[in-house]
Design a protein around this motif. Structure first.
Motif, short mmCIF file in Angstrom:
data_model
loop_
_atom_site.label_atom_id
_atom_site.label_comp_id
_atom_site.label_asym_id
_atom_site.label_seq_id
_atom_site.Cartn_x
_atom_site.Cartn_y
_atom_site.Cartn_z
N PRO A 68 -9.39 -4.48 -12.86
CA PRO A 68 -9.09 -5.80 -12.38
C PRO A 68 -10.39 -6.67 -11.86
O PRO A 68 -11.38 -5.94 -11.47
CB PRO A 68 -8.25 -5.53 -11.14
CG PRO A 68 -8.59 -3.96 -10.56
CD PRO A 68 -8.88 -3.31 -11.86
N GLU A 112 -12.73 3.63 -4.67
CA GLU A 112 -13.29 3.71 -3.02
C GLU A 112 -14.43 5.09 -2.94
O GLU A 112 -14.95 5.30 -1.87
CB GLU A 112 -12.26 3.58 -2.18
CG GLU A 112 -11.43 4.67 -1.96
CD GLU A 112 -10.41 4.52 -1.02
OE1 GLU A 112 -10.61 3.83 0.22
OE2 GLU A 112 -9.07 4.83 -1.28
N GLY A 115 0.77 -1.18 0.07
CA GLY A 115 -0.14 -0.05 0.07
C GLY A 115 0.86 1.05 -0.19
O GLY A 115 1.51 1.60 1.05
N TYR A 167 -4.63 -10.05 -9.20
CA TYR A 167 -3.41 -9.32 -9.03
C TYR A 167 -2.75 -8.65 -10.75
O TYR A 167 -2.60 -9.40 -11.52
CB TYR A 167 -2.34 -10.25 -8.60
CG TYR A 167 -0.82 -9.61 -8.78
CD1 TYR A 167 -0.35 -8.70 -7.99
CD2 TYR A 167 0.25 -10.43 -9.51
CE1 TYR A 167 0.82 -8.10 -8.00
CE2 TYR A 167 1.40 -10.13 -9.49
CZ TYR A 167 1.92 -8.96 -8.86
OH TYR A 167 3.25 -8.45 -9.05
N ASP A 185 -9.11 1.20 -7.58
CA ASP A 185 -9.12 2.14 -6.54
C ASP A 185 -10.37 3.00 -6.61
O ASP A 185 -10.23 4.23 -6.22
CB ASP A 185 -8.03 2.89 -6.23
CG ASP A 185 -7.71 3.45 -4.76
OD1 ASP A 185 -8.71 3.13 -4.02
OD2 ASP A 185 -7.11 4.51 -4.63
N VAL A 211 -2.86 -2.80 1.31
CA VAL A 211 -2.86 -3.62 0.07
C VAL A 211 -1.90 -4.86 0.34
O VAL A 211 -0.70 -4.56 0.45
CB VAL A 211 -2.76 -2.97 -1.00
CG1 VAL A 211 -2.92 -3.82 -2.33
CG2 VAL A 211 -3.84 -2.08 -1.13
N GLY A 216 -0.65 4.15 -1.26
CA GLY A 216 -1.83 5.05 -1.26
C GLY A 216 -1.86 5.88 -0.07
O GLY A 216 -1.09 5.44 0.96
P1 ADP Z 1 -5.23 3.08 -1.41
O1 ADP Z 1 -6.98 3.26 -1.75
O2 ADP Z 1 -4.65 3.35 -0.49
O3 ADP Z 1 -4.56 4.45 -2.61
P2 ADP Z 1 -4.88 1.53 -3.82
O4 ADP Z 1 -5.84 0.76 -4.41
O5 ADP Z 1 -4.48 2.87 -4.77
O6 ADP Z 1 -4.76 2.08 -2.39
O7 ADP Z 1 -3.61 0.52 -3.74
C1 ADP Z 1 -2.35 0.96 -3.25
C2 ADP Z 1 -1.09 0.26 -4.01
O8 ADP Z 1 -1.36 -1.00 -4.07
C3 ADP Z 1 -1.14 0.87 -5.55
O9 ADP Z 1 -0.54 2.11 -5.68
C4 ADP Z 1 -0.41 -0.50 -6.28
O10 ADP Z 1 0.97 -0.50 -6.25
C5 ADP Z 1 -0.79 -1.68 -5.53
N1 ADP Z 1 -2.01 -2.40 -6.10
C6 ADP Z 1 -3.47 -2.24 -5.76
N2 ADP Z 1 -4.18 -2.86 -6.56
C7 ADP Z 1 -3.39 -3.85 -6.88
C8 ADP Z 1 -3.74 -4.82 -7.81
N3 ADP Z 1 -5.00 -5.32 -8.32
N4 ADP Z 1 -2.69 -5.37 -8.42
C9 ADP Z 1 -1.37 -5.30 -8.07
N5 ADP Z 1 -1.04 -4.12 -7.34
C10 ADP Z 1 -2.23 -3.29 -6.93
#
Ligand code: ADP
Ligand code: SR1
Ligand code: MG
Ligand code: MG
Ligand code: MG
Length: 423
Positions: free
Chosen positions: A102, A256, A43, A118, A254, A50, A45
């Motif tokens: 995804p 949300e 994670g 993934y 993402d 994550v 973000g």
């Molecule tokens: P947040 O809501 O905290 O911003 P994200 O959904 O953007 O979280 O995910 C944070 C990080 O996790 C992303 O920047 C990416 O690097 C990784 N990530 C999220 N979803 C996937 C996925 N489906 N496959 C691979 N990596 C992912």
């Protein structure tokens, strides 16, 4: 307070979580071999955790919402219902644009967890790729298709009004919208607790922004639009950190912050983030790597994204508009010349208004990323404070100009000419 029965996962317990669920474990490997699985918390973000699990059968992405904002901590509580919204939005987006999201495997309301496909290397976050100097030739057409497909098909242009109204209720997303209202449209314009900026270089610019009556009025008008206009199901946080891509594939992650809001907000967020990348390029360029091609491409991408979106949106309206209640067949889709003329006139007016609103939203998004709580790595990764401040000041000035003089920027061509001139 968290959901009843909720437990925060860690790199160890997420293995047990997946191993106990055959529909998830099959993506990683046999549960009795879970000691050999690897787990990484990736994670990066601002908000969630994550985990990526890898085993002999492949890999799986598990995302969990804790009852607070990750970058701030427990002092900033945040609804965990955001994971339900993300699950429902991923499913909705997949019905309109399956090639760009995804696959969702499961949603667990008690544990506030979603498990999803993934996105393997060479997929990386587009913001990271841009910082490394990459170019994504298919980003604009892919995002144009994503935006046109999701925004058109969830709007009253494509839906009967009963279905449209029940969607608005399902995606109300009160707390996440309040967060956006605060951090994008309010906090940048006053000395809010979590604001920060490159100091002392930008102190004067920040003081001037806070004293800027026209900017405050424009931000409040955009905030009202963000809150009042329930036009389509937005992604709600479509910046370059919400996109994972290669040279040939593009996935939007993402959602949300998804809710029924103004289409212009989604269009603007991605265009503003491309402009932020553009203004950061000088901070990454060197004599050995002048990045001229990337700089040109970023502005071309802005133009191509808007042009591709407008063209695809119009095409969807021509082909599917008769299904929606706002452009009922009687008004726009009869075989009469008047019906066709009315549709074309309405399309032109619709897109002109969308562009006008998008220019203002772009300005607000650029400003918040320089002076608010959440900055962009495009700028933050410029190590030298003075070099970074020069790039940030250009982005802030340009953002302020878009925010206040939005209606003066008539086209994407004019927008990119003015961005080039600001440099
Ligand atoms: P947040 O809501 O905290 O911003 P994200 O959904 O953007 O979280 O995910 C944070 C990080 O996790 C992303 O920047 C990416 O690097 C990784 N990530 C999220 N979803 C996937 C996925 N489906 N496959 C691979 N990596 C992912
Ligand atoms: C607390 S503000 C965090 C920001 O990160 C998210 O990705 C959204 O952009 C939000 O505004
Ligand atoms: Mg994110
Ligand atoms: Mg997020
Ligand atoms: Mg933003």
């Amino acid at each position: 307070t968290s959901h009843p029965g909720f437990e925060a996962l860690d790199c160890d317990s997420v293995k047990s979580y997946v191993a106990a669920r055959p529909a998830l474990a099959k993506h990683v490997g046999p549960p009795d071999g879970r000691d050999s699985w690897t787990v990484e918390e990736v994670g990066d973000g601002n908000i969630n955790f994550v985990y990526i699990l890898e085993g002999p059968a492949g890999a799986l992405c598990v995302k969990q919402a804790l009852p607070f904002v990750r970058v701030v901590g427990e002092s900033w509580p945040l609804t965990q219902d955001r994971v339900r919204i993300e699950a429902e939005a991923l499913a909705a987006e997949a019905t309109h644009c399956p090639q760009h999201v995804p696959a969702l495997y499961s949603y667990d309301a008690r544990m506030c967890v979603i498990a999803m496909q993934y996105l393997a290397l060479p997929h990386i976050i587009v913001r990271k790729g841009l910082i490394e100097g990459r170019i994504y030739p298919l980003l604009a057409p892919h995002l144009a298709a994503f935006l046109a497909g999701t925004l058109f098909h969830t709007s009253l242009l494509a839906l009967p009004s009963d279905e449209f109204r029940s969607n608005i209720a399902r995606f109300t997303n009160v707390d996440m919208c309040r967060l956006t209202e605060q951090v994008i449209f309010t906090d940048p314009y006053h000395p809010a607790q979590h604001n920060w900026h490159t100091t002392p270089q930008l102190d004067g610019d920040v003081a001037a922004l806070r004293a800027d009556v026209a900017a405050r009025v424009a931000a409040s008008q955009l905030k009202a639009k963000f809150t009042q206009q329930h036009q389509a199901l937005l992604h709600g946080d479509l910046h370059t950190g919400s996109i994972m891509a290669t040279g040939s594939t593009t996935y939007v992650i993402d959602p949300e912050f998804a809710y029924y809001g103004p289409m212009a907000f989604d269009v603007a967020k991605i265009l503003a983030n491309l402009l932020l990348a553009f203004f950061s390029v000088d901070g990454h360029a060197s004599a050995a790597d002048p990045r001229s091609e990337q700089r040109r491409w970023l502005l071309a991408c802005v133009r191509e994204l808007w042009g591709g979106f407008a063209a695809r949106f119009t095409q969807l309206w021509d082909e599917h508009g008769h299904k929606g209640d706002v452009c009922a067949a009687e008004l726009f889709h009869g075989s009469s010349r008047e019906g066709t003329a009315a549709r074309q006139e309405a399309q032109g007016q619709f897109l002109a208004e969308l562009w006008r609103d998008a220019v203002g939203f772009m300005g607000a998004v650029m400003v918040r990323r320089i002076v608010g709580i959440a900055h962009v790595a495009d700028m933050e990764s410029i190590a030298d404070d003075n070099v970074r401040a020069v790039c940030e000041r250009r982005a802030l000035c340009f953002g302020r100009k878009l925010l206040v003089q939005g209606s003066g920027v008539a086209s994407a061509e004019q927008l990119t000419e003015e961005a080039e001139a600001e440099r």
